[in-house]
Design an enzyme around this catalytic site. Structure first.
Site, mmCIF file in Angstrom:
data_model
loop_
_atom_site.group_PDB
_atom_site.id
_atom_site.type_symbol
_atom_site.label_atom_id
_atom_site.label_comp_id
_atom_site.label_asym_id
_atom_site.label_seq_id
_atom_site.Cartn_x
_atom_site.Cartn_y
_atom_site.Cartn_z
ATOM 1 N N GLU A 126 4.902 5.025 7.579
ATOM 2 C CA GLU A 126 4.618 3.492 7.222
ATOM 3 C C GLU A 126 4.668 2.568 8.484
ATOM 4 O OE1 GLU A 126 3.386 2.413 4.474
ATOM 5 O OE2 GLU A 126 3.950 4.355 3.491
ATOM 6 N N ASP A 165 -7.115 -1.630 4.174
ATOM 7 C CA ASP A 165 -7.300 -0.287 3.301
ATOM 8 C C ASP A 165 -7.541 -0.728 1.730
ATOM 9 O OD1 ASP A 165 -4.853 -1.546 2.541
ATOM 10 O OD2 ASP A 165 -3.560 0.020 3.003
ATOM 11 N N THR A 208 0.076 -5.593 3.489
ATOM 12 C CA THR A 208 1.227 -4.566 3.200
ATOM 13 C C THR A 208 2.441 -5.082 4.008
ATOM 14 O OG1 THR A 208 -0.218 -2.750 3.205
ATOM 15 C CG2 THR A 208 1.880 -2.231 3.847
#
Length: 289
Positions: free
Chosen positions: A70, A88, A93
């Site tokens: 990540e 994405d 995120t």
């Protein structure tokens, strides 16, 4: 990060021979199937099993492995304040495991945190998070949300809330289900990482859909199959889902090809250190304790 959540409730059908089965039954979550007494019996059976990935030292290894995928670092505790839009399709995120504004888990996290800490700096963004859930939109979040996230991440309570959401949504269900399937510590990690990556969804590219597809190709250890063969089938299905998902950027499959598959090929079913793997071309190591 959750990429899709459907209704939960199914135990995969009998599957001998795997290759011949042509079931059209919907995918369901075996952890929520059956009567209350059957679920209690299942939980009691799982509770008697070895800790596996839930043991503190193994859980630390899992967190470091996930962090390299990540965040490209072993220092997972330094990522509570991370936040960006990766382009994405999942919106922002953020945090240690990549909670996403577009995939419901960030909303779950902030709602739970606000229930315990109503005056937190993210609470005012809850209406916007509900509106953008399922999209990549920043409407109502910009320009202040990222700064608010970073500021809140300085507080131990919000860091603890991230850990609790990680365990409730991803870690605990993945480990319980892996134990039910007769998988050891490595298999439990493979399930956990897949749950994070694909989300606990029932669609073909969600975790439960991937598991069912793998079970059509190889029996789980709990069904008398060879654990290594089943995990290879599961990784094949997970990798295929990564490569074929539409609507988002193509995913790098390093976490499978040069990490999990390496541990499996080496027969490290207990996920024992020392460990060495490559992620996005960079080599990482965890020494023996």
């Amino acid at each position: 990060m959750i990429l899709g959540v459907g209704s939960e409730d199914e135990i995969p059908l009998a599957d001998r021979p795997r290759e011949a089965q042509k079931s059209t039954a919907p995918v369901q979550n075996p952890l929520t199937s059956g009567s209350p007494s059957e679920r209690r019996a299942l939980e009691a059976r799982i509770a008697k099993m070895p800790a596996g990935l839930a043991a503190p030292a193994k859980k630390e290894i899992a967190a470091r492995l996930v962090s390299t995928a990540e965040h490209s670092t072993l220092n997972w505790r330094g990522q509570y304040d991370a936040i960006e839009d990766l382009g994405d399709g999942n919106g922002y995120t953020a945090g240690t495991i990549g909670f996403c504004s577009g995939t419901n888990d960030m909303l779950q996290l902030v709602e739970a945190y606000t229930a315990d800490h109503p005056d937190n700096g993210l609470a005012r963004y809850l209406p916007a998070l509900r509106e953008v859930d399922g999209t990549d939109s920043h409407e109502g979040l910009d320009p202040g949300f990222t700064d608010a996230w970073v500021a809140e991440a300085r507080k131990p309570a919000f860091r603890a809330a991230q850990d609790a959401a990680r365990d409730r949504i991803y870690f605990d269900p993945a480990v319980r289900l892996a134990k039910m399937d007769g998988l050891g510590t490595l298999g439990q990690f493979i399930y956990y990482d897949a749950m994070l990556l694909h989300g606990p969804g029932l669609e073909p590219d969600g975790f439960y859909g991937i598991r069912q597809a793998a079970m059509k190709k190889a029996r789980t250890a709990a069904e008398g199959g060879v654990e290594k063969a089943y995990l290879n089938a599961f990784l094949d299905e997970s990798r295929s889902a990564m490569r074929s998902r539409t609507g988002t950027a193509q995913r790098d499959t390093s976490r499978i090809d040069t990490a999990q598959r390496v541990f499996l090929r080496n027969g490290n079913m207990g996920l024992a250190a020392p460990l060495e793997w490559r992620m996005y071309g960079e080599t990482f190591r965890i020494p023996a304790s």
